[in-house]
Design a protein around this motif. Structure first.
Motif, PDB file in Angstrom:
ATOM      1  N   MET A   1      70.897  -2.754  32.888  1.00  0.00           N
ATOM      2  CA  MET A   1      71.202  -3.475  31.647  1.00  0.00           C
ATOM      3  C   MET A   1      69.933  -3.995  30.982  1.00  0.00           C
ATOM      4  N   SER A   2      68.783  -3.773  31.605  1.00  0.00           N
ATOM      5  CA  SER A   2      67.510  -4.223  31.035  1.00  0.00           C
ATOM      6  C   SER A   2      67.125  -3.352  29.852  1.00  0.00           C
ATOM      7  N   ASN A   3      66.400  -3.955  28.904  1.00  0.00           N
ATOM      8  CA  ASN A   3      65.901  -3.219  27.744  1.00  0.00           C
ATOM      9  C   ASN A   3      64.581  -3.838  27.318  1.00  0.00           C
ATOM     10  N   GLU A   4      64.098  -3.506  26.115  1.00  0.00           N
ATOM     11  CA  GLU A   4      62.802  -4.007  25.672  1.00  0.00           C
ATOM     12  C   GLU A   4      62.813  -5.506  25.394  1.00  0.00           C
ATOM     13  N   PHE A   5      63.998  -6.106  25.297  1.00  0.00           N
ATOM     14  CA  PHE A   5      64.104  -7.527  24.976  1.00  0.00           C
ATOM     15  C   PHE A   5      64.485  -8.387  26.180  1.00  0.00           C
ATOM     16  N   THR A   6      65.060  -7.785  27.207  1.00  0.00           N
ATOM     17  CA  THR A   6      65.621  -8.540  28.332  1.00  0.00           C
ATOM     18  C   THR A   6      65.440  -7.777  29.634  1.00  0.00           C
ATOM     19  N   VAL A   7      65.168  -8.533  30.707  1.00  0.00           N
ATOM     20  CA  VAL A   7      65.261  -7.975  32.058  1.00  0.00           C
ATOM     21  C   VAL A   7      66.487  -8.604  32.706  1.00  0.00           C
ATOM     22  N   SER A   8      67.380  -7.753  33.201  1.00  0.00           N
ATOM     23  CA  SER A   8      68.631  -8.235  33.776  1.00  0.00           C
ATOM     24  C   SER A   8      68.896  -7.532  35.095  1.00  0.00           C
ATOM     25  N   VAL A   9      69.222  -8.308  36.122  1.00  0.00           N
ATOM     26  CA  VAL A   9      69.560  -7.722  37.424  1.00  0.00           C
ATOM     27  C   VAL A   9      70.964  -8.165  37.807  1.00  0.00           C
ATOM     28  N   GLN A  10      71.755  -7.198  38.256  1.00  0.00           N
ATOM     29  CA  GLN A  10      73.128  -7.465  38.679  1.00  0.00           C
ATOM     30  C   GLN A  10      73.237  -7.217  40.175  1.00  0.00           C
ATOM     31  N   MET A  11      73.765  -8.208  40.907  1.00  0.00           N
ATOM     32  CA  MET A  11      74.009  -8.070  42.341  1.00  0.00           C
ATOM     33  C   MET A  11      75.516  -8.092  42.562  1.00  0.00           C
TER      34      MET A  11
END
Length: 556
Positions: free
Chosen positions: A381-391
């Protein structure tokens, strides 16, 4: 058609993207538009400009004024500041000439000689566009490329005397609790601030750095001078919001409060492995800590938005404003050299002991999921604006965990590469080295060496030879999990059984093709070829026809 023309045709088929732009030249593209497009590519990721191609990928060719492409690089260099050096080549497609202009990514901001500063971005429909490059975005680009350290910037309008002394006590307690640099404990307050880079002396007055304000400032100071800084903790039950807390407190205090809220939602059971009781939490605390600290430390403080920690029915997600730093992608996340958007802040947090000192906190996050037999953390779900990690909130595989714990008891901690391989084979049953290489993110030779070590340790069994060699979990692993029949299905059949299966197939259907053998015996193309060759040498079958059209019948 030569190689370059083949490459350009493939580019055109891909369509426009962030790194590929088409420009019509039917009416002779004005110099200012040509240069502006080059500048926008250089200020983003670099890429290719195809002159003489319409937006819909139709090749319409170069205008007569641009048929001699040798002067275009000089034109671009003269009309950009600092000068951009491009490569250009002309080729013929569909009976028309087009020009491919290769633009390098610039390490500094570039404008046209008229002062136009633009960059590229993707619109909601996925197509690219050029937009103005605003001053507040300069620091984002420079910090992501490692050219500046925003966290080391001195806030000259703030005096260090405005610090909250309780936050300095938090730092000392954190060093003791998390095993940070004990030598820092012996320093006086001013010395501690200086040693960690929390203050700089400007004209004889101690001024805080951004890192210093984050750790030692008051809520009012943070809101006034770092308005982008915020931390949110949410618990969702379906569409209902059960907890929704937002913090602008100093970084360590915010971390501690969110960690308490998180720990209150950690549930544990225990399993017996040998003589030891092993806890099995629904969420691994170390994995959470590393992911949360990463989000706090590596966020983009020039971009508005909170660091979000969210617990929902499908799992735990942690996100922060700002994409991956330069050189880090989803494809090299596990192996890229550790880099931070805020190096000073990252260094302080490591020295305090709150983060992994080796800079490999990402390994901790993966380990915290994989050792329990859960899916790997998901960064997609990460992109150039956000880093997102799903566990994912998935049930632990207790048999898998026992296997890992027993391995650690004998040989020490299992490397993350091994955990990734075992996890994928647990899910997908049978894989080749090439199948596993993208997940491990290392060269095939390294992955092959890890696989052979797992074979030697008794975790895996190989099947076949050469590039078609596949791997499954070993019979012992399936036996421990009480899945003996599943092992037989995955491991396949002995060579003599495979030969008999092929002969039985021919007896029933009259002939067999190589593709039929691959499907029947679960073999690769190379393995099927070797099986048929054995049967031919033993004169049990004969080949009729060549190559793809070949069929095999019983020898009369």
């Amino acid at each position: 058609m030569d190689t370059n023309e083949h490459q350009i045709e493939k580019l055109i088929q891909q369509g426009e993207s962030l790194m590929l732009e088409f420009k019509s030249d039917l009416k002779c593209l004005p110099d200012r538009d040509l240069v502006a497009t080059v500048v926008s590519l250089a200020n983003t990721e670099g890429g290719n400009l195809l002159l003489g191609v319409e937006d819909d990928s139709t090749v319409t060719g170069l205008h007569a004024n641009h048929l001699n492409v040798s002067g275009i690089p000089s034109l671009i260099a003269n009309k950009t500041n600092p000068a951009i050096s491009v490569r250009i080549e002309r080729c013929e497609l569909q009976g028309k000439f087009i020009a491919r202009i290769s633009v390098p990514k610039s390490r500094q901001l570039v404008s046209t000689s008229d002062g136009l500063l633009v960059r590229r971005r993707l619109k909601l429909d996925g197509t690219p566009e050029s937009v103005p490059f605003y001053p507040h975005e300069f620091i984002q680009r420079q910090s992501s490329m490692g050219l500046v350290d925003p966290s080391a910037m001195v806030l000259e309008e703030v005096d260090a005397s405005q610090f909250d002394p309780l936050q300095r006590l938090r730092i000392r307690n954190a060093i003791k609790k998390y095993g940070g640099e004990q030598s820092l404990q012996t320093l006086a307050d001013d010395e501690l601030d200086g040693a960690l880079g929390l203050c700089r002396e400007v004209d004889g007055i101690r001024r805080p750095t951004v890192a210093g304000l984050l750790l030692l400032g008051t809520e009012n100071l943070l809101q006034q001078h770092l308005p982008a800084y915020e931390v949110a903790f949410q618990v969702l039950q379906g569409t209902d919001v059960k907890v929704n807390e937002f913090y602008r407190k100093p970084l360590l205090e915010a971390f501690e409060e969110v960690e308490l809220l998180f720990k209150a939602r950690v549930e544990e059971e225990e399993i017996q492995v040998g003589l030891f009781r092993v806890p099995v939490p629904n969420y691994d605390r170390r994995a959470f800590r590393e992911a949360f600290v990463n989000a706090l430390v590596h966020r983009d403080f020039s971009r508005l938005g909170a660091v979000h920690v969210k617990i929902a029915s499908d799992g735990l997600s942690i996100s922060n404003p700002g994409g991956f730093v330069e050189g880090v992608t989803l494809d090299n996340l596990l192996v890229a050299d550790p880099r931070s958007r805020n190096p000073l802040l990252a260094d302080v947090i490591k020295r305090i002991g709150l983060a992994e000192r080796t800079g490999r906190g990402i390994d901790r996050i993966y380990e915290g999921m994989l050792r329990y037999g859960r899916p790997a953390p998901d960064y997609f779900m990460s992109n150039e604006f956000t880093v997102s990690v799903q566990m994912a909130n998935a049930a632990a595989d207790l048999d898998f965990l026992k296997m890992v714990v027993e391995q650690e008891d004998k040989l020490g901690n299992m490397p993350i590469d091994s955990l990734i391989i075992l996890s994928r084979l647990r899910e997908e049953r049978r894989l080749t080295t090439a199948d596993l290489t993208p997940s491990v993110q290392k060269p095939e030779a390294n992955v092959r060496a890890t696989l052979e070590k797992l074979v030697e340790s008794g975790f895996l069994e190989p099947h076949g030879t050469g590039r078609g060699r596949t791997y499954t979990l070993s019979a012992n692993m399936y036996q421990k999990a009480g899945k003996k029949s599943e092992y037989i299905r995955q491991a396949g059949f002995a060579p003599i059984q495979q030969e008999q299966m092929v002969l039985n197939y021919i007896d029933k259907h009259g002939s067999i093709k190589r593709a039929d053998v691959m499907d029947l015996c679960h073999l690769s193309q190379d393995q099927a070829y070797k099986l048929l060759s054995r049967l031919k040498r033993s004169e049990k079958i004969v080949q009729i026809g060549d190559r793809k059209g070949a069929i095999y019948e019983r020898k009369r």
